[in-house]
Design a protein around this motif. Sequence first.
Motif, PDB file in Angstrom:
ATOM      1  N   THR A 123     108.333  76.189  76.476  1.00  0.00           N
ATOM      2  CA  THR A 123     108.779  76.532  75.123  1.00  0.00           C
ATOM      3  C   THR A 123     108.357  77.923  74.661  1.00  0.00           C
ATOM      4  N   GLU A 124     107.407  78.555  75.372  1.00  0.00           N
ATOM      5  CA  GLU A 124     106.962  79.885  74.936  1.00  0.00           C
ATOM      6  C   GLU A 124     107.044  80.940  76.044  1.00  0.00           C
ATOM      7  N   TYR A 125     106.357  80.731  77.165  1.00  0.00           N
ATOM      8  CA  TYR A 125     106.290  81.761  78.200  1.00  0.00           C
ATOM      9  C   TYR A 125     107.683  82.193  78.674  1.00  0.00           C
ATOM     10  N   THR A 126     108.498  81.234  79.055  1.00  0.00           N
ATOM     11  CA  THR A 126     109.834  81.567  79.556  1.00  0.00           C
ATOM     12  C   THR A 126     110.707  82.205  78.487  1.00  0.00           C
ATOM     13  N   PRO A 127     110.796  81.621  77.270  1.00  0.00           N
ATOM     14  CA  PRO A 127     111.588  82.281  76.226  1.00  0.00           C
ATOM     15  C   PRO A 127     111.047  83.675  75.860  1.00  0.00           C
ATOM     16  N   ASN A 128     109.719  83.833  75.903  1.00  0.00           N
ATOM     17  CA  ASN A 128     109.134  85.144  75.593  1.00  0.00           C
ATOM     18  C   ASN A 128     109.595  86.201  76.586  1.00  0.00           C
ATOM     19  N   LEU A 129     109.624  85.840  77.869  1.00  0.00           N
ATOM     20  CA  LEU A 129     110.098  86.781  78.889  1.00  0.00           C
ATOM     21  C   LEU A 129     111.560  87.138  78.653  1.00  0.00           C
ATOM     22  N   ARG A 130     112.373  86.138  78.359  1.00  0.00           N
ATOM     23  CA  ARG A 130     113.796  86.397  78.097  1.00  0.00           C
ATOM     24  C   ARG A 130     113.963  87.362  76.925  1.00  0.00           C
ATOM     25  N   ARG A 131     113.173  87.144  75.884  1.00  0.00           N
ATOM     26  CA  ARG A 131     113.279  87.989  74.695  1.00  0.00           C
ATOM     27  C   ARG A 131     112.879  89.428  75.009  1.00  0.00           C
ATOM     28  N   TYR A 132     111.831  89.604  75.800  1.00  0.00           N
ATOM     29  CA  TYR A 132     111.432  90.960  76.195  1.00  0.00           C
ATOM     30  C   TYR A 132     112.570  91.661  76.949  1.00  0.00           C
ATOM     31  N   VAL A 133     113.181  90.942  77.853  1.00  0.00           N
ATOM     32  CA  VAL A 133     114.284  91.521  78.627  1.00  0.00           C
ATOM     33  C   VAL A 133     115.443  91.898  77.704  1.00  0.00           C
ATOM     34  N   GLU A 134     115.815  90.984  76.831  1.00  0.00           N
ATOM     35  CA  GLU A 134     116.936  91.233  75.922  1.00  0.00           C
ATOM     36  C   GLU A 134     116.672  92.435  75.022  1.00  0.00           C
ATOM     37  N   GLU A 135     115.452  92.505  74.469  1.00  0.00           N
ATOM     38  CA  GLU A 135     115.143  93.581  73.527  1.00  0.00           C
ATOM     39  C   GLU A 135     114.998  94.929  74.237  1.00  0.00           C
TER      40      GLU A 135
END
Length: 252
Positions: free
Chosen positions: A119-131
């Motif tokens: 719920t956090e680590y994986t979504p956090n990585l995705r968000r970094y990539v997107e931003e």
Amino acid sequence: MRPAHAALLLVAAALLGACQTAPSAPSATAENQKPVRIALVGDSTQTERQGYGTGFCANLVERVTCLNTAKGGSSTKTFRNEGLWNRAVQLKPDWMLIQFGHNDVQTGTRGVRETDLVTEYTPNLRRYVEEARAAGIQPILVTPIARRYFQPDGKIRDDLPAHVEAMKAVAAEMKVPLIDLHTISQDFFEKLGETEAHKLGPTKSDGKGGIVPDKTHFNLEGSHVLGRMVVEAMGRAVPELAPLVRKTPAAR
């Protein structure tokens, strides 16, 4: 360069195979002389004082501006919460090497650092990539470097398998270049053996009046050995960056 340092680099090159020859010299075109900005985004294992940051930056050609924004103790959560991510983006690098994991599994920090894998680590990585992409920055994901937790059989006890696999999955899903530093470094340390591998890091107090190896961080020699390894792996993961790797390892 000290003989021991040179010998370690030879071992690394032999182990990685793909590092048999340095990238050929780029032609003197305007494109090949264009300045490039590369940023390190992560925890203490990327920093200049405790990580491979010094060696990484030293092994890039002169037209590269190396921006080390890593901070000790950072996880995918705290790097954003402390404003470090916004600062890194505002530096406007062309490329970003994003590496987290060690502190995302750090329990006992009252929920400050650690993150839930799903719920956090994986979504956090995705968000970094997107931003990063939205800001015109090209991200490269880097699996967390292996700790030197040797077992009696000479193999390293892997304490981050789930996070390594999660990062690989995000890289595949979002088509992000990946440096599997976890596997590369673990194989390298096991090839060196426990005694030699610990020479790449500092020592610390065991809390009982004794001194023990720091099995996570690096001294200056370790920074140069691992930094060179990461630079070469970057050139393989993103071939267009291969000309940015110095032909020969940087001297200490």
